[in-house]
Scaffold this motif. Sequence first.
Motif, PDB file in Angstrom:
ATOM      1  N   ASN A 227      13.947  34.981  51.567  1.00  0.00           N
ATOM      2  CA  ASN A 227      14.638  36.180  51.074  1.00  0.00           C
ATOM      3  C   ASN A 227      13.914  36.820  49.897  1.00  0.00           C
ATOM      4  N   GLN A 228      13.260  35.988  49.088  1.00  0.00           N
ATOM      5  CA  GLN A 228      12.530  36.486  47.930  1.00  0.00           C
ATOM      6  C   GLN A 228      11.153  35.849  47.925  1.00  0.00           C
ATOM      7  N   PRO A 229      10.126  36.557  48.400  1.00  0.00           N
ATOM      8  CA  PRO A 229       8.788  35.973  48.535  1.00  0.00           C
ATOM      9  C   PRO A 229       8.252  35.409  47.219  1.00  0.00           C
ATOM     10  N   LEU A 230       7.550  34.307  47.351  1.00  0.00           N
ATOM     11  CA  LEU A 230       6.900  33.679  46.204  1.00  0.00           C
ATOM     12  C   LEU A 230       5.453  34.141  46.123  1.00  0.00           C
ATOM     13  N   ASN A 231       5.047  34.600  44.947  1.00  0.00           N
ATOM     14  CA  ASN A 231       3.690  35.088  44.752  1.00  0.00           C
ATOM     15  C   ASN A 231       2.722  33.995  44.301  1.00  0.00           C
ATOM     16  N   ALA A 232       3.259  32.920  43.744  1.00  0.00           N
ATOM     17  CA  ALA A 232       2.405  31.807  43.305  1.00  0.00           C
ATOM     18  C   ALA A 232       3.223  30.532  43.245  1.00  0.00           C
ATOM     19  N   ILE A 233       2.536  29.403  43.442  1.00  0.00           N
ATOM     20  CA  ILE A 233       3.116  28.078  43.259  1.00  0.00           C
ATOM     21  C   ILE A 233       2.190  27.295  42.342  1.00  0.00           C
ATOM     22  N   PHE A 234       2.764  26.723  41.305  1.00  0.00           N
ATOM     23  CA  PHE A 234       2.028  25.859  40.373  1.00  0.00           C
ATOM     24  C   PHE A 234       2.560  24.441  40.568  1.00  0.00           C
ATOM     25  N   ASP A 235       1.688  23.536  41.015  1.00  0.00           N
ATOM     26  CA  ASP A 235       2.117  22.186  41.356  1.00  0.00           C
ATOM     27  C   ASP A 235       1.534  21.165  40.393  1.00  0.00           C
ATOM     28  N   MET A 236       2.396  20.277  39.877  1.00  0.00           N
ATOM     29  CA  MET A 236       1.995  19.242  38.918  1.00  0.00           C
ATOM     30  C   MET A 236       1.945  17.855  39.544  1.00  0.00           C
ATOM     31  N   VAL A 237       2.109  17.742  40.869  1.00  0.00           N
ATOM     32  CA  VAL A 237       2.300  16.432  41.487  1.00  0.00           C
ATOM     33  C   VAL A 237       1.007  15.907  42.101  1.00  0.00           C
ATOM     34  N   SER A 238       0.496  16.554  43.149  1.00  0.00           N
ATOM     35  CA  SER A 238      -0.714  16.093  43.828  1.00  0.00           C
ATOM     36  C   SER A 238      -1.185  17.174  44.788  1.00  0.00           C
ATOM     37  N   GLY A 239      -2.401  17.023  45.283  1.00  0.00           N
ATOM     38  CA  GLY A 239      -2.908  17.976  46.258  1.00  0.00           C
ATOM     39  C   GLY A 239      -2.086  17.974  47.530  1.00  0.00           C
ATOM     40  N   GLU A 240      -1.691  16.782  47.970  1.00  0.00           N
ATOM     41  CA  GLU A 240      -0.876  16.686  49.176  1.00  0.00           C
ATOM     42  C   GLU A 240       0.471  17.368  48.989  1.00  0.00           C
ATOM     43  N   HIS A 241       1.072  17.157  47.835  1.00  0.00           N
ATOM     44  CA  HIS A 241       2.364  17.785  47.534  1.00  0.00           C
ATOM     45  C   HIS A 241       2.227  19.295  47.507  1.00  0.00           C
ATOM     46  N   ALA A 242       1.173  19.785  46.855  1.00  0.00           N
ATOM     47  CA  ALA A 242       0.949  21.229  46.795  1.00  0.00           C
ATOM     48  C   ALA A 242       0.756  21.815  48.185  1.00  0.00           C
ATOM     49  N   ALA A 243      -0.005  21.117  49.031  1.00  0.00           N
ATOM     50  CA  ALA A 243      -0.252  21.608  50.390  1.00  0.00           C
ATOM     51  C   ALA A 243       1.040  21.742  51.176  1.00  0.00           C
ATOM     52  N   SER A 244       1.995  20.831  50.944  1.00  0.00           N
ATOM     53  CA  SER A 244       3.264  20.892  51.672  1.00  0.00           C
ATOM     54  C   SER A 244       4.094  22.104  51.278  1.00  0.00           C
ATOM     55  N   LEU A 245       3.802  22.679  50.106  1.00  0.00           N
ATOM     56  CA  LEU A 245       4.545  23.853  49.646  1.00  0.00           C
ATOM     57  C   LEU A 245       3.862  25.167  50.007  1.00  0.00           C
ATOM     58  N   ALA A 246       2.625  25.109  50.476  1.00  0.00           N
ATOM     59  CA  ALA A 246       1.858  26.325  50.769  1.00  0.00           C
ATOM     60  C   ALA A 246       2.576  27.288  51.711  1.00  0.00           C
ATOM     61  N   PRO A 247       3.327  26.817  52.742  1.00  0.00           N
ATOM     62  CA  PRO A 247       4.007  27.761  53.632  1.00  0.00           C
ATOM     63  C   PRO A 247       5.053  28.634  52.941  1.00  0.00           C
ATOM     64  N   LEU A 248       5.458  28.280  51.725  1.00  0.00           N
ATOM     65  CA  LEU A 248       6.448  29.076  51.010  1.00  0.00           C
ATOM     66  C   LEU A 248       5.849  30.351  50.417  1.00  0.00           C
ATOM     67  N   LEU A 249       4.521  30.437  50.355  1.00  0.00           N
ATOM     68  CA  LEU A 249       3.878  31.581  49.703  1.00  0.00           C
ATOM     69  C   LEU A 249       3.851  32.801  50.608  1.00  0.00           C
ATOM     70  N   THR A 250       3.960  33.958  49.989  1.00  0.00           N
ATOM     71  CA  THR A 250       3.815  35.202  50.714  1.00  0.00           C
ATOM     72  C   THR A 250       2.337  35.543  50.874  1.00  0.00           C
ATOM     73  N   ALA A 251       2.043  36.631  51.565  1.00  0.00           N
ATOM     74  CA  ALA A 251       0.651  37.038  51.793  1.00  0.00           C
ATOM     75  C   ALA A 251      -0.091  37.205  50.474  1.00  0.00           C
ATOM     76  N   ASN A 252      -1.321  36.705  50.455  1.00  0.00           N
ATOM     77  CA  ASN A 252      -2.195  36.799  49.282  1.00  0.00           C
ATOM     78  C   ASN A 252      -1.623  36.084  48.058  1.00  0.00           C
ATOM     79  N   GLY A 253      -0.803  35.062  48.309  1.00  0.00           N
ATOM     80  CA  GLY A 253      -0.267  34.273  47.208  1.00  0.00           C
ATOM     81  C   GLY A 253      -1.295  33.316  46.637  1.00  0.00           C
ATOM     82  N   HIS A 254      -0.901  32.604  45.590  1.00  0.00           N
ATOM     83  CA  HIS A 254      -1.807  31.700  44.871  1.00  0.00           C
ATOM     84  C   HIS A 254      -1.205  30.309  44.824  1.00  0.00           C
ATOM     85  N   LEU A 255      -1.983  29.304  45.235  1.00  0.00           N
ATOM     86  CA  LEU A 255      -1.581  27.906  45.157  1.00  0.00           C
ATOM     87  C   LEU A 255      -2.452  27.231  44.092  1.00  0.00           C
ATOM     88  N   VAL A 256      -1.825  26.846  42.994  1.00  0.00           N
ATOM     89  CA  VAL A 256      -2.551  26.308  41.842  1.00  0.00           C
ATOM     90  C   VAL A 256      -2.232  24.824  41.701  1.00  0.00           C
TER      91      VAL A 256
END
Length: 345
Positions: A227-256
Amino acid sequence: MEETLPNSARLFRVLFYWRDMMKAWVHHETGTPDVLGLVDRPQPRPARGEVLVRNRAVGLNPVDWKFISWGHAAWKWPHIPGVDGAGEIVELGEGIAHLRLGARVAYHNDLPRPGSFAEYTVIPARAAIPLPDALSFEAAAALPCPGLTAIQAIEKSPLWPGAHVLLTGASGAVGGALLQLARSRGWIVHAVCSAAQSARVLRLGAATVLDYHQDDWREIAAKRAANQPLNAIFDMVSGEHAASLAPLLTANGHLVCIQDRQEKTPLPPFTTTISLHEVGLNAMHAHADDAQWSRLVGAGAAMASDIVSGRFDPQIIDVESFDRLPVALARLEHGPNPGNRVVVL
């Protein structure tokens, strides 16, 4: 020969010896914080491009206990650990024109070097963060590693006021700093942390909070992102954890990724075409140029001023004495750590 010296000469020799010695926590082997021992060590001397800092406070970070446990190939034993400190410059190496004796500074030191768990530490002059007179050394020592890491992370995402971002690990030292920086840029932050820390994270500026202990928090986050696109995700856990959240990003988003990196792209090509970012503060020492350090130190100095004005919370949860440093480091290792732990000299 010693017995034939007059008392005044022997006293001078003793005073001269102690003037050039310092107390330092060292370890001869890897292990838990209890391998550290408090010993007398010669005071280091700054080389060209370096300064000697008399430490007044030391910031404790997870990287400290982790590398005490792991070791480092570049260390010379016995080693003095610690990356963060704050104090006064007491000696200048050659070629230093932008700093003065007595200047109050904080610093993040290069991990392979002898560190901040000592009365005196030599640091690269370009890493010295100038401090306002009104800022306590305790608050200053809590700034470098968490604050500079947060600055690096947030600068990976060129977003606009009103952008929506997801932040995991929001209650930790880096997460709390990043949350405050994001809010200062007008971003809307959706935080993930424990329920016990939700009230504090909301006070720091989060718009919403999800409890990561809740089994369905990812599903809730996904529904919100639909309902509300995410423009960026900042992850403090691990690369694997961050990768699991990548589908939540909108087009041209940033995974940090702040604790790890993405070894391969987490999404199919030509879908949302997100940008992948890794953050490594210590890598700056080996790979950044002077101009990059100048900008980072300038941002750190601005953060220090914001602490004084009340616009930034250094999140200090524990202040311990220098002679109990291993005890404080053990508390950091075992957590929880909703903020920063500091040791004062």
